[in-house]
Design a protein around this motif. Structure first.
Motif, PDB file in Angstrom:
ATOM      1  N   VAL A 113      40.182  16.859 -18.916  1.00  6.02           N
ATOM      2  CA  VAL A 113      41.222  15.912 -18.541  1.00  6.02           C
ATOM      3  C   VAL A 113      41.702  16.176 -17.114  1.00  6.02           C
ATOM      4  O   VAL A 113      42.025  15.245 -16.370  1.00  6.02           O
ATOM      5  CB  VAL A 113      42.398  15.997 -19.550  1.00  6.02           C
ATOM      6  CG1 VAL A 113      43.548  15.101 -19.139  1.00  6.02           C
ATOM      7  CG2 VAL A 113      41.943  15.650 -20.943  1.00  6.02           C
ATOM      8  N   GLU A 114      41.698  17.431 -16.720  1.00  6.04           N
ATOM      9  CA  GLU A 114      42.186  17.788 -15.383  1.00  6.04           C
ATOM     10  C   GLU A 114      41.381  17.095 -14.288  1.00  6.04           C
ATOM     11  O   GLU A 114      41.922  16.707 -13.247  1.00  6.04           O
ATOM     12  CB  GLU A 114      42.114  19.302 -15.167  1.00  6.04           C
ATOM     13  CG  GLU A 114      42.828  20.131 -16.199  1.00  6.04           C
ATOM     14  CD  GLU A 114      41.945  20.421 -17.415  1.00  6.04           C
ATOM     15  OE1 GLU A 114      40.697  20.334 -17.316  1.00  6.04           O
ATOM     16  OE2 GLU A 114      42.502  20.703 -18.480  1.00  6.04           O
ATOM     17  N   THR A 115      40.089  16.943 -14.517  1.00  8.43           N
ATOM     18  CA  THR A 115      39.232  16.285 -13.530  1.00  8.43           C
ATOM     19  C   THR A 115      39.653  14.846 -13.321  1.00  8.43           C
ATOM     20  O   THR A 115      39.743  14.362 -12.184  1.00  8.43           O
ATOM     21  CB  THR A 115      37.758  16.341 -13.995  1.00  8.43           C
ATOM     22  OG1 THR A 115      37.408  17.682 -14.279  1.00  8.43           O
ATOM     23  CG2 THR A 115      36.841  15.757 -12.946  1.00  8.43           C
ATOM     24  N   TYR A 116      39.930  14.152 -14.413  1.00 10.18           N
ATOM     25  CA  TYR A 116      40.288  12.732 -14.304  1.00 10.18           C
ATOM     26  C   TYR A 116      41.701  12.543 -13.771  1.00 10.18           C
ATOM     27  O   TYR A 116      41.982  11.566 -13.076  1.00 10.18           O
ATOM     28  CB  TYR A 116      40.089  12.050 -15.657  1.00 10.18           C
ATOM     29  CG  TYR A 116      38.637  12.126 -16.077  1.00 10.18           C
ATOM     30  CD1 TYR A 116      37.674  11.358 -15.438  1.00 10.18           C
ATOM     31  CD2 TYR A 116      38.225  13.003 -17.064  1.00 10.18           C
ATOM     32  CE1 TYR A 116      36.339  11.451 -15.783  1.00 10.18           C
ATOM     33  CE2 TYR A 116      36.898  13.106 -17.418  1.00 10.18           C
ATOM     34  CZ  TYR A 116      35.959  12.324 -16.777  1.00 10.18           C
ATOM     35  OH  TYR A 116      34.640  12.428 -17.121  1.00 10.18           O
ATOM     36  N   VAL A 117      42.587  13.487 -14.069  1.00 11.58           N
ATOM     37  CA  VAL A 117      43.923  13.433 -13.474  1.00 11.58           C
ATOM     38  C   VAL A 117      43.833  13.629 -11.970  1.00 11.58           C
ATOM     39  O   VAL A 117      44.496  12.929 -11.189  1.00 11.58           O
ATOM     40  CB  VAL A 117      44.851  14.487 -14.132  1.00 11.58           C
ATOM     41  CG1 VAL A 117      46.156  14.613 -13.369  1.00 11.58           C
ATOM     42  CG2 VAL A 117      45.105  14.131 -15.577  1.00 11.58           C
ATOM     43  N   SER A 118      42.989  14.542 -11.527  1.00  9.46           N
ATOM     44  CA  SER A 118      42.835  14.755 -10.081  1.00  9.46           C
ATOM     45  C   SER A 118      42.171  13.554  -9.406  1.00  9.46           C
ATOM     46  O   SER A 118      42.474  13.240  -8.254  1.00  9.46           O
ATOM     47  CB  SER A 118      42.044  16.026  -9.814  1.00  9.46           C
ATOM     48  OG  SER A 118      40.721  15.898 -10.293  1.00  9.46           O
ATOM     49  N   ILE A 119      41.279  12.871 -10.111  1.00 10.62           N
ATOM     50  CA  ILE A 119      40.673  11.647  -9.552  1.00 10.62           C
ATOM     51  C   ILE A 119      41.740  10.579  -9.355  1.00 10.62           C
ATOM     52  O   ILE A 119      41.791   9.901  -8.325  1.00 10.62           O
ATOM     53  CB  ILE A 119      39.529  11.141 -10.456  1.00 10.62           C
ATOM     54  CG1 ILE A 119      38.335  12.083 -10.388  1.00 10.62           C
ATOM     55  CG2 ILE A 119      39.108   9.727 -10.068  1.00 10.62           C
ATOM     56  CD1 ILE A 119      37.242  11.763 -11.385  1.00 10.62           C
ATOM     57  N   ILE A 120      42.618  10.411 -10.340  1.00 10.86           N
ATOM     58  CA  ILE A 120      43.694   9.414 -10.224  1.00 10.86           C
ATOM     59  C   ILE A 120      44.652   9.799  -9.102  1.00 10.86           C
ATOM     60  O   ILE A 120      45.111   8.941  -8.333  1.00 10.86           O
ATOM     61  CB  ILE A 120      44.431   9.260 -11.575  1.00 10.86           C
ATOM     62  CG1 ILE A 120      43.492   8.633 -12.611  1.00 10.86           C
ATOM     63  CG2 ILE A 120      45.684   8.413 -11.426  1.00 10.86           C
ATOM     64  CD1 ILE A 120      44.039   8.606 -14.008  1.00 10.86           C
ATOM     65  N   GLN A 121      44.956  11.080  -8.967  1.00  9.71           N
ATOM     66  CA  GLN A 121      45.853  11.530  -7.896  1.00  9.71           C
ATOM     67  C   GLN A 121      45.210  11.357  -6.523  1.00  9.71           C
ATOM     68  O   GLN A 121      45.896  11.116  -5.534  1.00  9.71           O
ATOM     69  CB  GLN A 121      46.250  12.989  -8.105  1.00  9.71           C
ATOM     70  CG  GLN A 121      47.225  13.192  -9.233  1.00  9.71           C
ATOM     71  CD  GLN A 121      47.527  14.649  -9.497  1.00  9.71           C
ATOM     72  OE1 GLN A 121      46.843  15.535  -8.996  1.00  9.71           O
ATOM     73  NE2 GLN A 121      48.564  14.895 -10.300  1.00  9.71           N
ATOM     74  N   SER A 122      43.887  11.444  -6.457  1.00 10.85           N
ATOM     75  CA  SER A 122      43.213  11.280  -5.164  1.00 10.85           C
ATOM     76  C   SER A 122      43.174   9.826  -4.707  1.00 10.85           C
ATOM     77  O   SER A 122      42.831   9.550  -3.560  1.00 10.85           O
ATOM     78  CB  SER A 122      41.786  11.842  -5.229  1.00 10.85           C
ATOM     79  OG  SER A 122      40.992  11.029  -6.076  1.00 10.85           O
ATOM     80  N   LEU A 123      43.535   8.892  -5.589  1.00  4.54           N
ATOM     81  CA  LEU A 123      43.584   7.486  -5.184  1.00  4.54           C
ATOM     82  C   LEU A 123      44.762   7.209  -4.261  1.00  4.54           C
ATOM     83  O   LEU A 123      44.823   6.150  -3.636  1.00  4.54           O
ATOM     84  CB  LEU A 123      43.671   6.578  -6.424  1.00  4.54           C
ATOM     85  CG  LEU A 123      42.448   6.566  -7.346  1.00  4.54           C
ATOM     86  CD1 LEU A 123      42.735   5.735  -8.581  1.00  4.54           C
ATOM     87  CD2 LEU A 123      41.236   6.024  -6.605  1.00  4.54           C
ATOM     88  N   ASN A 124      45.696   8.126  -4.183  1.00  5.09           N
ATOM     89  CA  ASN A 124      46.884   8.012  -3.335  1.00  5.09           C
ATOM     90  C   ASN A 124      47.666   6.722  -3.591  1.00  5.09           C
ATOM     91  O   ASN A 124      48.011   5.988  -2.677  1.00  5.09           O
ATOM     92  CB  ASN A 124      46.523   8.120  -1.848  1.00  5.09           C
ATOM     93  CG  ASN A 124      46.059   9.504  -1.485  1.00  5.09           C
ATOM     94  OD1 ASN A 124      46.507  10.481  -2.087  1.00  5.09           O
ATOM     95  ND2 ASN A 124      45.155   9.588  -0.521  1.00  5.09           N
ATOM     96  N   LEU A 125      47.891   6.457  -4.865  1.00  5.23           N
ATOM     97  CA  LEU A 125      48.725   5.303  -5.221  1.00  5.23           C
ATOM     98  C   LEU A 125      50.171   5.625  -4.884  1.00  5.23           C
ATOM     99  O   LEU A 125      50.631   6.761  -5.041  1.00  5.23           O
ATOM    100  CB  LEU A 125      48.593   4.989  -6.713  1.00  5.23           C
ATOM    101  CG  LEU A 125      47.194   4.591  -7.203  1.00  5.23           C
ATOM    102  CD1 LEU A 125      47.194   4.476  -8.716  1.00  5.23           C
ATOM    103  CD2 LEU A 125      46.771   3.279  -6.580  1.00  5.23           C
ATOM    104  N   GLY A 126      50.897   4.644  -4.463  1.00  2.00           N
ATOM    105  CA  GLY A 126      52.301   4.847  -4.117  1.00  2.00           C
ATOM    106  C   GLY A 126      53.162   5.013  -5.358  1.00  2.00           C
ATOM    107  O   GLY A 126      52.725   4.818  -6.496  1.00  2.00           O
TER     108      GLY A 126
END
Length: 186
Positions: A113-126
């Motif tokens: 799960v940590e991998t996918y959370v980091s992918i979402i965080q790397s999208l730099n959504l506001g």
């Protein structure tokens, strides 16, 4: 008196069939008409041929008989109690699909799960985008939770008068909105 007449008629029919057993082979579908006459003191039995009734569709028959249409959901105005009931069912389907997607994700996705959370965080959504996304994903769960507490109270025979039903529906909606906003701010 009527019962005795029926017994006499049935005895006559049974006795007639006992004497002439070959008549059983010649029976055809028919209607048995019993008429009583007070003058003769007995019953008269007449046979008429069976006529198959013509099939008519239900709606056409009701229109011909000038019967009103049956009420349907479209007849009633939507109220808070019916809308929360329908919303409870829809949110239950959404929450169940969350659980199925989470189970399939844990089963079939190769990384943790940590991998996918980091992918979402790397999208730099506001902040606003993630807040809206959390609201959309969180509201079905919080509504299903709050309204489920309400239905549990109904099952324990509480809040069943109409003013209490309306008040509990409004409180469940308000609590779910507050809970969704609080969870989205985290």
């Amino acid at each position: 008196m009527y019962f005795c007449g029926c017994v006499r008629v049935s005895r006559c029919i049974i006795e007639g069939l006992q004497y002439n057993r070959s008549s059983l082979l010649h029976i055809r579908p028919c209607l048995l008409n019993l008429t009583s006459s007070k003058k003769g003191g007995g019953h008269q039995i007449t046979y008429t041929d069976y006529k198959k009734p013509c099939y008519e569709q239900h709606d056409y028959k009701n229109m011909k008989l000038k019967r009103p249409m049956s009420p349907h959901l479209t007849v009633y105005a939507p109220n808070i109690a019916s809308m929360t009931s329908i919303g409870e069912r829809i949110s239950g389907v959404v929450v169940a699909s969350y659980a199925v997607l989470l189970a399939f994700g844990a089963l079939f996705l190769s990384n943790g799960v940590e991998t996918y959370v980091s992918i979402i965080q790397s999208l730099n959504l506001g902040f606003f985008s993630t807040f809206i996304l959390k609201l959309i994903l969180g509201f079905p769960w919080s509504f299903h939770y709050c309204n489920g507490i309400r239905w549990t109270a109904f099952n324990s025979l509480r809040w069943l008068e109409l003013p209490q039903v309306r008040a509990s529906a409004m409180k469940a909606v308000q609590a779910s909105i507050i809970m969704t906003v609080l969870f989205a701010l985290i």
